[in-house]
Motif scaffolding. Structure first.
Motif: not given
Length: 657
Positions: A426-445
């Motif tokens: 965002h700036d003072n006028y506009n907002t844009s949104r976008v998702y990551s194309l792929v997920p991230i796998i959380v694996n603590h081990s």
């Protein structure tokens, strides 16, 4: 296919184009990679000169195959130059595919007349009301005295509104449409996961060497260098094989799923104007049968960045997914080009820049989110959710400068699972949104995938990741958005200075006058080298050596681009960490004794377990009494070795910083 168009949301195509002659244009839209269109828009009239056109794709005939909203989402959109205008000069400035609703402005005018006069409102790049009008905004009753105009779709620029009534004209003041902040998430992304070639083949599919292909067919005159692979196409079935019945390295299709290829095709020599080739595809075996992706439409003379999700890539045989354990992986470059019914001709050649087969990116205790600013500026917020829908997730960080480009995300408190990242810019006028194309796998081990050339089974992966997540080291971003750490490359004295300063928590310094003759203010590592010098961690070399003339102040030299040795590393790390000197009566190593200048620092580092040396018995290393190991103080240190030493120093007992 990475960014399929939601036809129920985006249905208006705006384009600014120039045509020397009048004619009719239309748009075709495509479901997958192939040339066969799923439908087309209605024709729209193109006028001579520069004009802005707004085309509602929902008003198309569908070309007999369905309309815009019936067949989406779409992976391709093609604008045809004006028909019926031979030898016509056509130029394009911009194109934007948008919804119908968005930011609006109010246009107001004075009117004192009576009757049914109408006023035409035009959009123009010129303040001159008699200049060419590029787009008709509205034709309304003059007595209305105002009109609310939806500006969605018009590219950022400074415009003017011209009013025309009964032959009289006037112009507004400047109307500025702001550049919206837009970013692209690179990590997590299709190129930020674990690289198959780096892990399984112990080397990348590096285009600087023709050895990246196990077999080729239908290509000739291959040359391979730092710019990539170039070659000619010699028959109508050109093939590049990264794996060719390589039973020692079968692909785990449950793990590796994103195929990324960057290439360029050159048009047939007999038809240099030919626009595209419809013959590029991926081919692999599933252990019992061959599988092929659908054909990709490849425009000539343009770099094509193709990123397949091999689980969902459309297949010629109608099958789905990416299964089995392929031992052959092949890229079919092109087919013969018939150029709409003309005699067949082969593409003249090809260029090939990069290839990666990657997994979903993973996070052990943390990861690095990376993004690229596409346009505009401002700040952004980072969020995560688990369904890549709705933009209603949990905040990771807020108000980060877009120019920052990366952020370390601590995932230690998240349960193991699959997560998507999204950005709100965002700036003072506009907002844009976008998702990551792929997920991230959380694996603590497990280990994080932070660098393309540091697979999770690398001998120093844990230590490299640890100090990277602390901001002590970073990699080098490549043109394809991969990030290389180069763990086997020698570390320079400048690198070590920066790393020990950051590891010790010392604040970088920026004095007006340089300490060393060869490290000028403003140079890449200046602030870190100056901080190390002021804290007594480094001292440099007296002037007067080869290539080191003495100036009036007899400044010392640092030699920032010299390889750093193991002895220098032991000294700088020990001093930076503030460890008390250790000077045993009996040396730990066979090749460094009490009279050696680095003896105390090497022994101090050994006492804190950040170095262990090499067992005796190697070349020129006889085993004496007690079989002491060798330290090799003059041997250069690699970036991987240095990372391991620093990581150990941070956790060593007695660390004071």
């Amino acid at each position: 296919m990475n960014y399929p168009v939601d036809a129920n949301r985006f249905h208006r195509l705006w384009v600014r184009m120039y045509s020397a002659q009048p004619g009719l244009s239309l748009l075709f839209f495509f479901k997958h990679y192939t040339y066969a269109a799923a439908g087309n828009s209605d024709f729209f009239q193109v006028q001579p000169g520069w004009h802005i056109y707004s085309v509602d794709l929902r008003q198309g005939s569908g070309g007999g195959s369905g309309t815009w909203t019936q067949k989406g989402p779409y992976a391709g959109l093609r604008l045809d130059a004006p028909w019926g205008a031979n030898n016509n000069l056509v130029q394009y400035d911009w194109a934007r595919l948008t919804p119908d609703t968005g930011q609006a402005v109010n246009i107001a005018w004075n009117y004192t007349g009576a009757g049914t006069s109408r006023v035409k409102l035009y959009l123009s790049h010129s303040a001159d009301p008699t200049a060419d009008n590029e787009y008709l905004i509205a034709d309304v009753a003059a007595s209305s005295r105002a009109y609310t105009w939806n500006t969605t779709g018009v590219a950022p620029a400074t415009y003017y509104v011209h009013a025309e009534m009964n032959g009289a004209t006037s112009s507004s003041g400047a109307l500025t449409i702001n550049t919206s902040p837009l970013v692209k998430i690179d990590a997590p992304g299709p190129l930020s996961g674990e690289d198959f070639a780096q892990r399984e083949l112990i080397s990348s599919w590096n285009p600087s060497t023709c050895g990246l292909f196990q077999y080729t067919s239908g290509v000739g005159n291959l040359t391979c260098d730092a710019t990539g692979v170039q070659g000619q196409i010699t028959n109508n079935d050109p093939q590049l094989l990264w794996l060719n019945r390589d039973y020692a390295h079968p692909i785990d299709t449950a793990r590796y799923r994103y195929m990324n290829v960057k290439f360029k095709l050159l048009p047939p020599a007999v038809r240099p104007w030919s626009p595209f080739n419809a013959g590029t595809r991926m081919t692999w075996d599933e252990g019992s049968q061959w599988a092929q992706s659908e054909i990709i439409l490849a425009q000539y003379n343009v770099w094509i960045n193709s990123a397949w999700d091999m689980r969902t890539v459309p297949r010629i045989d109608g099958g789905s997914g990416w299964t089995g354990s392929p031992t052959t992986l092949r890229f079919d470059l092109a087919e013969q080009d018939d150029a709409d019914g003309q005699p067949d001709a082969l593409p003249a050649g090809f260029q090939f820049e990069s290839a990666h087969l990657t997994s979903d990116p993973t996070s052990g205790q943390g990861t690095i989110i990376r993004w690229t600013a596409l346009q505009g500026n401002g700040t952004l917020d980072l969020f995560w959710d688990q369904n890549a829908a709705g933009y209603n997730g949990t905040a990771i960080a807020r108000s980060l400068p877009i120019a920052q480009g990366s952020y370390v995300w601590n995932t230690a408190t998240l349960p193991n699972g699959t997560y998507y990242v999204y950005v709100v810019a965002h700036d003072n006028y506009n907002t844009s949104r976008v998702y990551s194309l792929v997920p991230i796998i959380v694996n603590h081990s497990g280990q994080s995938t932070l660098f393309t050339d540091v697979p999770t089974n690398h001998w120093a992966a844990a230590e490299i990741n640890e100090i990277a997540l602390k901001g002590i080291v970073n990699g080098v971003r490549q043109n394809d958005t991969t990030v290389l750490f180069s763990p086997g490359n020698s570390a320079y004295r400048s690198h070590l200075s920066k790393m020990v300063v950051l590891a010790a928590g010392i604040i970088p310094e920026n004095p007006a006058s340089a300490t060393f003759h060869d490290v000028a203010p403003g140079s890449s590592f200046y602030t870190y080298i100056e901080a190390a010098a002021s804290h007594g961690i480094i001292s440099g070399y007296p002037c007067g050596g080869p290539g080191e003339p003495c100036d009036g102040s007899n400044q010392r030299y640092f030699r920032p681009n010299n390889n750093v040795t193991r002895g220098q590393t032991a000294k700088m790390v020990s001093l930076a960490m503030g460890w008390s000197p250790v000077t045993p009566g009996t040396p730990t190593f066979a090749d460094i004794g009490a009279t050696d200048g680095a003896y105390t620092y090497v022994e101090t580092a050994a006492a804190h377990n950040i170095i262990s040396g090499y067992p005796c018995g190697g070349a020129s290393e006889p085993c004496g009494a007690g079989g002491k190991p060798y330290f090799r103080p003059s041997v250069s240190v690699t970036r991987g070795q240095l990372s391991k030493m620093l990581a150990r120093s941070l956790s060593a007992a007695g660390t004071t910083k």
